[in-house]
Design a protein around this motif. Sequence first.
Motif, PDB file in Angstrom:
ATOM      1  N   PHE A   1     -13.703   9.300  -8.420  1.00 39.57           N
ATOM      2  CA  PHE A   1     -13.436   9.946  -7.131  1.00 39.57           C
ATOM      3  C   PHE A   1     -12.570   9.032  -6.263  1.00 39.57           C
ATOM      4  CE2 PHE A   1     -17.626  12.025  -8.134  1.00 39.57           C
ATOM      5  CZ  PHE A   1     -17.106  13.302  -8.292  1.00 39.57           C
ATOM      6  N   ASN A   2     -11.929   9.643  -5.254  1.00 35.87           N
ATOM      7  CA  ASN A   2     -11.003   8.877  -4.413  1.00 35.87           C
ATOM      8  C   ASN A   2     -11.728   8.172  -3.256  1.00 35.87           C
ATOM      9  OD1 ASN A   2     -11.593  11.250  -3.159  1.00 35.87           O
ATOM     10  ND2 ASN A   2      -9.487  11.866  -2.747  1.00 35.87           N
ATOM     11  N   ASP A   3     -12.620   7.273  -3.647  1.00 34.61           N
ATOM     12  CA  ASP A   3     -13.306   6.453  -2.648  1.00 34.61           C
ATOM     13  C   ASP A   3     -13.792   5.159  -3.325  1.00 34.61           C
ATOM     14  OD1 ASP A   3     -15.677   7.061  -4.066  1.00 34.61           O
ATOM     15  OD2 ASP A   3     -16.041   8.810  -2.820  1.00 34.61           O
ATOM     16  N   GLU A   4     -14.579   4.363  -2.605  1.00 31.90           N
ATOM     17  CA  GLU A   4     -14.949   3.055  -3.157  1.00 31.90           C
ATOM     18  C   GLU A   4     -16.076   3.112  -4.200  1.00 31.90           C
ATOM     19  OE1 GLU A   4     -15.273   4.112   0.032  1.00 31.90           O
ATOM     20  OE2 GLU A   4     -16.606   2.798   1.166  1.00 31.90           O
ATOM     21  N   THR A   5     -16.419   4.317  -4.658  1.00 34.33           N
ATOM     22  CA  THR A   5     -17.451   4.389  -5.690  1.00 34.33           C
ATOM     23  C   THR A   5     -16.894   4.075  -7.076  1.00 34.33           C
ATOM     24  OG1 THR A   5     -17.112   6.765  -6.063  1.00 34.33           O
ATOM     25  CG2 THR A   5     -18.790   6.122  -4.438  1.00 34.33           C
ATOM     26  N   ASN A   6     -15.578   3.963  -7.186  1.00 38.53           N
ATOM     27  CA  ASN A   6     -15.045   3.598  -8.504  1.00 38.53           C
ATOM     28  C   ASN A   6     -14.143   2.382  -8.387  1.00 38.53           C
ATOM     29  OD1 ASN A   6     -12.076   4.234  -9.499  1.00 38.53           O
ATOM     30  ND2 ASN A   6     -12.549   5.668  -7.834  1.00 38.53           N
ATOM     31  N   ALA A   7     -14.030   1.659  -9.506  1.00 37.92           N
ATOM     32  CA  ALA A   7     -13.404   0.342  -9.478  1.00 37.92           C
ATOM     33  C   ALA A   7     -11.872   0.377  -9.538  1.00 37.92           C
ATOM     34  CB  ALA A   7     -13.960  -0.515 -10.623  1.00 37.92           C
ATOM     35  N   ARG A   8     -11.290   1.530  -9.287  1.00 40.48           N
ATOM     36  CA  ARG A   8      -9.826   1.624  -9.176  1.00 40.48           C
ATOM     37  C   ARG A   8      -9.497   2.413  -7.900  1.00 40.48           C
ATOM     38  NH1 ARG A   8      -9.893  -1.845 -12.246  1.00 40.48           N
ATOM     39  NH2 ARG A   8      -8.831  -2.123 -14.245  1.00 40.48           N
ATOM     40  N   ASN A   9      -9.973   1.893  -6.787  1.00 39.45           N
ATOM     41  CA  ASN A   9      -9.840   2.590  -5.505  1.00 39.45           C
ATOM     42  C   ASN A   9      -8.497   2.215  -4.858  1.00 39.45           C
ATOM     43  OD1 ASN A   9     -10.387   3.922  -3.095  1.00 39.45           O
ATOM     44  ND2 ASN A   9     -11.662   2.262  -2.288  1.00 39.45           N
ATOM     45  N   PHE A  10      -7.407   2.732  -5.440  1.00 39.79           N
ATOM     46  CA  PHE A  10      -6.066   2.374  -4.995  1.00 39.79           C
ATOM     47  C   PHE A  10      -5.457   3.503  -4.155  1.00 39.79           C
ATOM     48  CE2 PHE A  10      -5.247  -0.436  -9.017  1.00 39.79           C
ATOM     49  CZ  PHE A  10      -6.259  -1.288  -8.607  1.00 39.79           C
ATOM     50  N   PRO A  11      -4.504   3.168  -3.276  1.00 39.83           N
ATOM     51  CA  PRO A  11      -3.875   4.207  -2.453  1.00 39.83           C
ATOM     52  C   PRO A  11      -3.206   5.287  -3.315  1.00 39.83           C
ATOM     53  CG  PRO A  11      -3.245   2.020  -1.671  1.00 39.83           C
ATOM     54  CD  PRO A  11      -3.978   1.826  -2.959  1.00 39.83           C
ATOM     55  N   GLY A  12      -3.475   6.535  -2.974  1.00 42.31           N
ATOM     56  CA  GLY A  12      -2.833   7.655  -3.664  1.00 42.31           C
ATOM     57  C   GLY A  12      -3.402   7.960  -5.038  1.00 42.31           C
ATOM     58  N   LEU A  13      -4.445   7.231  -5.440  1.00 47.51           N
ATOM     59  CA  LEU A  13      -4.988   7.401  -6.784  1.00 47.51           C
ATOM     60  C   LEU A  13      -6.314   8.175  -6.721  1.00 47.51           C
ATOM     61  CD1 LEU A  13      -3.861   6.233  -9.521  1.00 47.51           C
ATOM     62  CD2 LEU A  13      -5.674   4.535  -9.392  1.00 47.51           C
ATOM     63  N   ASN A  14      -6.744   8.646  -7.863  1.00 46.97           N
ATOM     64  CA  ASN A  14      -8.064   9.245  -8.065  1.00 46.97           C
ATOM     65  C   ASN A  14      -8.152  10.720  -7.674  1.00 46.97           C
ATOM     66  OD1 ASN A  14      -9.253   6.879  -9.179  1.00 46.97           O
ATOM     67  ND2 ASN A  14      -9.193   5.988  -7.142  1.00 46.97           N
ATOM     68  N   PHE A  15      -9.389  11.233  -7.728  1.00 52.10           N
ATOM     69  CA  PHE A  15      -9.607  12.667  -7.712  1.00 52.10           C
ATOM     70  C   PHE A  15     -10.449  13.088  -6.503  1.00 52.10           C
ATOM     71  CE2 PHE A  15      -8.464  13.876 -12.168  1.00 52.10           C
ATOM     72  CZ  PHE A  15      -8.102  12.612 -12.604  1.00 52.10           C
TER      73      PHE A  15
ATOM     74  N   GLU B   1       0.850  -1.201   0.000  1.00 54.00           N
ATOM     75  CA  GLU B   1       0.000   0.000   0.000  1.00 54.00           C
ATOM     76  C   GLU B   1       0.878   1.241   0.000  1.00 54.00           C
ATOM     77  OE1 GLU B   1      -2.895   0.221   3.070  1.00 54.00           O
ATOM     78  OE2 GLU B   1      -4.268  -1.147   2.054  1.00 54.00           O
ATOM     79  N   ALA B   2       1.943   1.187   0.813  1.00 48.71           N
ATOM     80  CA  ALA B   2       2.854   2.330   0.886  1.00 48.71           C
ATOM     81  C   ALA B   2       3.542   2.554  -0.456  1.00 48.71           C
ATOM     82  CB  ALA B   2       3.894   2.085   1.984  1.00 48.71           C
ATOM     83  N   VAL B   3       3.940   1.464  -1.114  1.00 45.52           N
ATOM     84  CA  VAL B   3       4.617   1.582  -2.417  1.00 45.52           C
ATOM     85  C   VAL B   3       3.674   2.193  -3.457  1.00 45.52           C
ATOM     86  CG1 VAL B   3       5.617   0.272  -4.338  1.00 45.52           C
ATOM     87  CG2 VAL B   3       6.225  -0.320  -1.988  1.00 45.52           C
ATOM     88  N   VAL B   4       2.451   1.678  -3.512  1.00 49.08           N
ATOM     89  CA  VAL B   4       1.488   2.161  -4.505  1.00 49.08           C
ATOM     90  C   VAL B   4       1.150   3.634  -4.258  1.00 49.08           C
ATOM     91  CG1 VAL B   4      -0.890   1.894  -5.367  1.00 49.08           C
ATOM     92  CG2 VAL B   4       0.516  -0.130  -4.935  1.00 49.08           C
ATOM     93  N   ALA B   5       0.985   3.991  -2.984  1.00 49.56           N
ATOM     94  CA  ALA B   5       0.660   5.386  -2.656  1.00 49.56           C
ATOM     95  C   ALA B   5       1.807   6.310  -3.065  1.00 49.56           C
ATOM     96  CB  ALA B   5       0.381   5.517  -1.162  1.00 49.56           C
ATOM     97  N   LEU B   6       3.046   5.885  -2.802  1.00 44.02           N
ATOM     98  CA  LEU B   6       4.204   6.719  -3.169  1.00 44.02           C
ATOM     99  C   LEU B   6       4.289   6.871  -4.684  1.00 44.02           C
ATOM    100  CD1 LEU B   6       6.787   8.216  -2.160  1.00 44.02           C
ATOM    101  CD2 LEU B   6       8.025   6.066  -2.522  1.00 44.02           C
ATOM    102  N   ARG B   7       4.107   5.750  -5.379  1.00 41.14           N
ATOM    103  CA  ARG B   7       4.183   5.805  -6.848  1.00 41.14           C
ATOM    104  C   ARG B   7       3.137   6.780  -7.401  1.00 41.14           C
ATOM    105  NH1 ARG B   7       2.196   2.362 -11.125  1.00 41.14           N
ATOM    106  NH2 ARG B   7       0.266   2.371  -9.929  1.00 41.14           N
ATOM    107  N   ASN B   8       1.904   6.660  -6.919  1.00 40.32           N
ATOM    108  CA  ASN B   8       0.841   7.519  -7.436  1.00 40.32           C
ATOM    109  C   ASN B   8       1.039   8.983  -7.044  1.00 40.32           C
ATOM    110  OD1 ASN B   8      -0.501   5.411  -8.721  1.00 40.32           O
ATOM    111  ND2 ASN B   8      -1.672   4.874  -6.885  1.00 40.32           N
ATOM    112  N   ALA B   9       1.492   9.192  -5.814  1.00 44.20           N
ATOM    113  CA  ALA B   9       1.695  10.578  -5.350  1.00 44.20           C
ATOM    114  C   ALA B   9       2.777  11.266  -6.179  1.00 44.20           C
ATOM    115  CB  ALA B   9       2.079  10.570  -3.870  1.00 44.20           C
TER     116      ALA B   9
END
Lengths: 185, 325
Positions: free
Chosen positions: B28-42, A126-134
């Motif tokens: 959006f950056n929550d579970e309403t979309n199917a790519r709810n990954f850490p640090g991703l979305n709007f 999770e930390a890796v993915v968050a860093l990559r995206n950030a």
Amino acid sequence: MSVSNSSVSRMPAPLALATRVLPLLPLQVLLGICLREIRSRHPRIFDRLGSHTGKRYGLAPSDLPIAFVLEPRRMNPRVTVVRTLPANIDARIAGPLSALIGMTDGSYDGDALFFSRDIEIDGDMEAVVALRNAIDDSRVDFLKESVAWFGPLAAPIERILRSLVGAPATQREEFGVEGGGRSWN
Amino acid sequence: MELICPAGTPAALHDAVAAGADAIYCGFNDETNARNFPGLNFSREEMRESIAHAHRYGCSVLVAINTFARAGNVELWQRAVDDAVDAEADAVILADVGVMDYCARTHPQQRLHVSVQAAAANADSIRFYVDSFNAKRVVLPRVLSVQEIAAITKEVKCETEVFIFGGLCVMEEGRCSLSSYATGKSPNMDGVCSPAGAIQYREEKGALVSRLGEFTINKFAKGEAAAYPTLCKGRYQTDEGCGYLFEDPASLDATTMLPELRAAGVAALKIEGRQRGRAYIERVVKTFKDVLSALDDGRPLPVDALRGLSEGQSNTTGAYKKTWR
């Protein structure tokens, strides 16, 4: 499914060997200045990292005999240069220096580097993915921003560093295209 | 045909606009979309700014609210629809009939697309969405051959959109429970397949071992291309030997099928990959812009240009060309 020929450059061996005997403190001071600049210019990185700002990331260039421990804390981010990564890190990202830098400036796609086995990742994913995206969203150009404080010499120094590291030149700016699409509403 | 491109962050959206996308989908950056990954979305603010930016360059933005609303908390999905409309989204991409009903009743002027997650794989089910919710477009699930796509497109009153590049899964769009089984979380309800928190990688004598929850998914030998740690693309030991039971790790690349998809009357071509970086977005969008130009000009289509970005560094035409039949 063998890996196709990698397009990722490796640091020249003589340069990597030279790093083995270089003192780490000056590099650490430079990186500290750079990190503070990045913090002030790209505050959104920390929003995207969320709770992962408290994590310790080990960044290990596979073509250099040194590594970095990154602690992206919102108020006091820190990077430490080490000969060997310590055990108490949350996640590790390893690969050629040009790949690690290329992921920060948008030259390389992290997933593609993983598929091609150019990078290795382990620990807290999770930390890796968050860093990559950030970092991908921030448009941090690590090399460019590292040398910005050289003023008029920054551009030639950046070019030299890029050729040494093998990092692709980046020309990414905020821009758009003229026309083309259509709107429904 | 319109080129629909993914964006997981505002920077990726800007790059997709610059690369020439006709439309961009994001969430959006929550579970309403199917790519709810850490640090991703709007965030809401980022969505408003990004849509405004795209519109300045004549590019449309489609907001994916394509997970299934959780009982007892449908407000989260309804608020996402309200906020997408408020941000002037050109369309919302929905999967849940309850959320579609809310959108159609509350925002009757809002253009509504049926998500691939709704698994509308025949003309009757698509007619239901068109008649009930005034759906203007359906994203067809990746289970159909080109001939089937052509037959459906001819029969329905709405536009059809198909995937042409990117990650594939086992074609149980919106119904897959493999990730739930292994981790307790699924793309359908939580917006995340194989959540990062359940993934482990480790090196074993040069081999890369990937695990998801309690399951070993794969062991890649040194020099072997790697893949995502999803159960559907796991390589398993069985009495019959070791192999990929569900599907090989490969990305869809329908470049060679584009003439047939155009002849089928498909309105829009979609690229998968909101979780990918800007380098992927820029390269894939530019490549398909070139491919579509070549198609228009009658030039040979460049093929296999994107293998390096593909899962397992391997591509397939998937169900579009059902060679196994």
